[in-house]
Design a protein around this motif. Structure first.
Motif, PDB file in Angstrom:
ATOM      1  N   ASN A   7       1.309  -1.693   0.416  1.00 44.61           N
ATOM      2  CA  ASN A   7       0.106   0.045  -0.025  1.00 44.61           C
ATOM      3  C   ASN A   7       1.144   1.222   0.184  1.00 44.61           C
ATOM      4  O   ASN A   7       0.361   2.292   0.927  1.00 44.61           O
ATOM      5  CB  ASN A   7      -0.859  -0.093   1.095  1.00 44.61           C
ATOM      6  CG  ASN A   7      -2.670  -1.020   1.123  1.00 44.61           C
ATOM      7  OD1 ASN A   7      -1.894  -1.494  -0.194  1.00 44.61           O
ATOM      8  ND2 ASN A   7      -2.652  -1.034   1.709  1.00 44.61           N
ATOM      9  N   ASN A   8       1.998   1.269  -0.904  1.00 45.08           N
ATOM     10  CA  ASN A   8       2.743   2.281  -1.157  1.00 45.08           C
ATOM     11  C   ASN A   8       3.624   2.688  -0.069  1.00 45.08           C
ATOM     12  O   ASN A   8       4.327   3.551  -0.017  1.00 45.08           O
ATOM     13  CB  ASN A   8       2.016   4.100  -1.720  1.00 45.08           C
ATOM     14  CG  ASN A   8       2.866   4.144  -2.167  1.00 45.08           C
ATOM     15  OD1 ASN A   8       3.767   3.870  -3.136  1.00 45.08           O
ATOM     16  ND2 ASN A   8       2.595   5.446  -2.508  1.00 45.08           N
ATOM     17  N   SER A   9       3.928   1.869   1.171  1.00 49.79           N
ATOM     18  CA  SER A   9       5.120   1.810   1.636  1.00 49.79           C
ATOM     19  C   SER A   9       5.884   0.695   2.113  1.00 49.79           C
ATOM     20  O   SER A   9       5.183  -0.530   1.785  1.00 49.79           O
ATOM     21  CB  SER A   9       4.307   2.163   3.432  1.00 49.79           C
ATOM     22  OG  SER A   9       3.914   2.975   3.617  1.00 49.79           O
ATOM     23  N   ARG A  67      -6.258   1.991 -10.686  1.00 48.49           N
ATOM     24  CA  ARG A  67      -5.176   1.408 -11.870  1.00 48.49           C
ATOM     25  C   ARG A  67      -3.473   1.994 -12.145  1.00 48.49           C
ATOM     26  O   ARG A  67      -3.028   1.252 -12.044  1.00 48.49           O
ATOM     27  CB  ARG A  67      -5.652   0.951 -13.737  1.00 48.49           C
ATOM     28  CG  ARG A  67      -4.285  -0.103 -14.289  1.00 48.49           C
ATOM     29  CD  ARG A  67      -5.377  -0.564 -15.362  1.00 48.49           C
ATOM     30  NE  ARG A  67      -4.510  -0.778 -16.606  1.00 48.49           N
ATOM     31  CZ  ARG A  67      -4.396  -1.696 -17.128  1.00 48.49           C
ATOM     32  NH1 ARG A  67      -5.650  -2.174 -17.005  1.00 48.49           N
ATOM     33  NH2 ARG A  67      -3.064  -2.099 -18.947  1.00 48.49           N
ATOM     34  N   LYS A  68      -4.036   3.133 -12.303  1.00 45.92           N
ATOM     35  CA  LYS A  68      -2.601   4.235 -13.044  1.00 45.92           C
ATOM     36  C   LYS A  68      -1.745   4.552 -11.572  1.00 45.92           C
ATOM     37  O   LYS A  68      -0.271   4.067 -11.834  1.00 45.92           O
ATOM     38  CB  LYS A  68      -3.239   5.361 -13.464  1.00 45.92           C
ATOM     39  CG  LYS A  68      -3.388   5.669 -14.532  1.00 45.92           C
ATOM     40  CD  LYS A  68      -2.265   5.706 -15.532  1.00 45.92           C
ATOM     41  CE  LYS A  68      -3.087   6.088 -16.602  1.00 45.92           C
ATOM     42  NZ  LYS A  68      -1.831   5.479 -17.878  1.00 45.92           N
ATOM     43  N   LYS A  69      -2.323   3.870 -10.950  1.00 45.71           N
ATOM     44  CA  LYS A  69      -1.891   4.038  -8.933  1.00 45.71           C
ATOM     45  C   LYS A  69      -0.670   2.620  -8.907  1.00 45.71           C
ATOM     46  O   LYS A  69       0.763   2.390  -8.156  1.00 45.71           O
ATOM     47  CB  LYS A  69      -2.029   4.676  -7.524  1.00 45.71           C
ATOM     48  CG  LYS A  69      -1.351   4.482  -6.366  1.00 45.71           C
ATOM     49  CD  LYS A  69      -0.560   6.121  -7.003  1.00 45.71           C
ATOM     50  CE  LYS A  69       0.401   5.591  -5.508  1.00 45.71           C
ATOM     51  NZ  LYS A  69       1.686   7.067  -5.404  1.00 45.71           N
ATOM     52  N   ILE A  74       4.347  -0.067  -9.277  1.00 47.21           N
ATOM     53  CA  ILE A  74       5.183  -1.484  -9.553  1.00 47.21           C
ATOM     54  C   ILE A  74       6.384  -0.800 -10.561  1.00 47.21           C
ATOM     55  O   ILE A  74       7.665  -1.160 -10.382  1.00 47.21           O
ATOM     56  CB  ILE A  74       4.626  -1.939 -11.449  1.00 47.21           C
ATOM     57  CG1 ILE A  74       3.680  -2.878 -10.428  1.00 47.21           C
ATOM     58  CG2 ILE A  74       5.003  -2.620 -11.959  1.00 47.21           C
ATOM     59  CD1 ILE A  74       2.321  -3.656 -11.507  1.00 47.21           C
ATOM     60  N   MET A  75       7.079   0.847 -11.143  1.00 44.13           N
ATOM     61  CA  MET A  75       7.863   1.214 -11.899  1.00 44.13           C
ATOM     62  C   MET A  75       7.766   1.296 -10.548  1.00 44.13           C
ATOM     63  O   MET A  75       9.874   1.916 -10.999  1.00 44.13           O
ATOM     64  CB  MET A  75       6.964   2.557 -12.347  1.00 44.13           C
ATOM     65  CG  MET A  75       6.554   2.449 -13.962  1.00 44.13           C
ATOM     66  SD  MET A  75       7.364   0.665 -14.995  1.00 44.13           S
ATOM     67  CE  MET A  75       8.979   1.574 -14.997  1.00 44.13           C
ATOM     68  N   GLN A  76       8.058   2.270  -9.187  1.00 39.29           N
ATOM     69  CA  GLN A  76       8.552   2.632  -8.284  1.00 39.29           C
ATOM     70  C   GLN A  76       9.792   1.241  -7.461  1.00 39.29           C
ATOM     71  O   GLN A  76      11.078   1.478  -7.144  1.00 39.29           O
ATOM     72  CB  GLN A  76       7.880   2.802  -6.760  1.00 39.29           C
ATOM     73  CG  GLN A  76       8.328   2.858  -5.873  1.00 39.29           C
ATOM     74  CD  GLN A  76       8.005   3.595  -5.158  1.00 39.29           C
ATOM     75  OE1 GLN A  76       6.487   4.020  -5.091  1.00 39.29           O
ATOM     76  NE2 GLN A  76       8.251   4.365  -3.775  1.00 39.29           N
ATOM     77  N   VAL A  77       9.072   0.243  -7.561  1.00 42.61           N
ATOM     78  CA  VAL A  77       9.834  -1.180  -6.967  1.00 42.61           C
ATOM     79  C   VAL A  77      10.315  -1.269  -8.069  1.00 42.61           C
ATOM     80  O   VAL A  77      11.803  -1.504  -7.823  1.00 42.61           O
ATOM     81  CB  VAL A  77       8.297  -2.177  -7.121  1.00 42.61           C
ATOM     82  CG1 VAL A  77       8.923  -3.798  -6.598  1.00 42.61           C
ATOM     83  CG2 VAL A  77       7.765  -1.918  -5.333  1.00 42.61           C
TER      84      VAL A  77
END
Length: 260
Positions: A7-9, A67-69, A74-77
């Motif tokens: 969840n983005n953390s 979806r965009k988030k 995914i790109m961040q990872v």
């Protein structure tokens, strides 16, 4: 321990806690996708996300992010890893999106042909890529114990379905076949069905048919197209990758990377 974006953390896990099908999988039943990268670029990301969100809709599993988030996460990872070629796992479980990555570590010798075994097992819900993966994981582990690349799942009548982590295609009398129903709608499988210069026919295969095939190969997102040269004690064709398989292997790279 492995770092995962939840969840983005960022959080730390034992790798088995994130592996669907293990007894210590740390989440409720959900969905997952495995996406390969090359040069920090995800391969066939759009159809992977299509399948994930379509499956979520069909199972009433709500994503906490649009979806965009998820794509951004995914790109961040991917960008957090120094490895250009990765195997990225996206887990969508109730109230959580979990994303982590590992080096691809691909053994390119598999493209010279692999051995597989047959195992009596089936996916409970082959139409979706669910984390309820116990039977497939057990079959795959049995294949590993036999020093085989994968396990081919068959039913009680010895009808062939798919690999424990792959789809299956076969060539008989210069015609290309795959099973139409009862198998996972694989992203690589669909890429071949859509782009192959050989018309893909739908058929049914029995374990007794392996001796009569000229070529056999499996497909998955991590490895692409992998020739099978031996099933149990049956040698496929001449025991080496056949001409149609080799042609499709060459074409697959252009299909995959043109659709990045």
């Amino acid at each position: 321990m492995i770092k995962a974006l939840v969840n983005n953390s960022w959080e730390l896990f034992d790798i088995n806690e994130l592996q669907p099908g293990t007894s210590v999988f740390n989440f409720e039943t959900g969905l997952y996708e495995t996406i390969r990268t090359r040069g920090h670029r995800p391969i066939l990301l759009t159809p992977h996300l299509d399948r994930l969100f379509n499956s979520a809709k069909s199972t009433d599993l709500k994503s906490p992010f649009h979806r965009k988030k998820v794509e951004s996460m995914i790109m961040q990872v991917i960008e957090s890893s120094p490895d250009p070629d990765q195997r990225v796992r996206v887990l969508l479980v109730p109230d959580k999106v979990i994303i982590y990555t590992m080096p691809l570590d691909l053994d390119y010798d598999i493209y010279n042909g692999v051995s597989v075994i047959t195992v009596q097992a089936k996916r409970d819900t082959p139409e979706i890529k669910t984390t309820d993966y116990h039977s497939c994981l057990n079959a795959y582990q049995l294949a590993q114990e036999h020093e085989c690349f994968d396990a081919i799942l068959v039913d009680e009548n010895q009808v062939v379905f798919e690999g424990s982590r792959s789809n299956l295609f076969w060539i008989k009398k210069d015609s290309l076949f795959t099973k139409e129903t009862g198998v996972l709608p694989g992203v690589t499988r669909n890429t071949i069905i859509t782009h192959s210069p050989y018309a893909v026919k739908y058929g049914e295969l029995n374990v007794l048919d392996f001796d009569r095939l000229s070529e056999l190969f499996l497909t998955n997102s991590g490895s692409g197209i992998v020739p099978i040269v031996k099933v149990n004690n049956s040698i496929i064709g001449n025991g080496v990758p056949g001409p149609i398989t080799k042609e499709l292997m060459k074409l697959y790279d252009s299909w995959a990377f043109d659709i990045l």
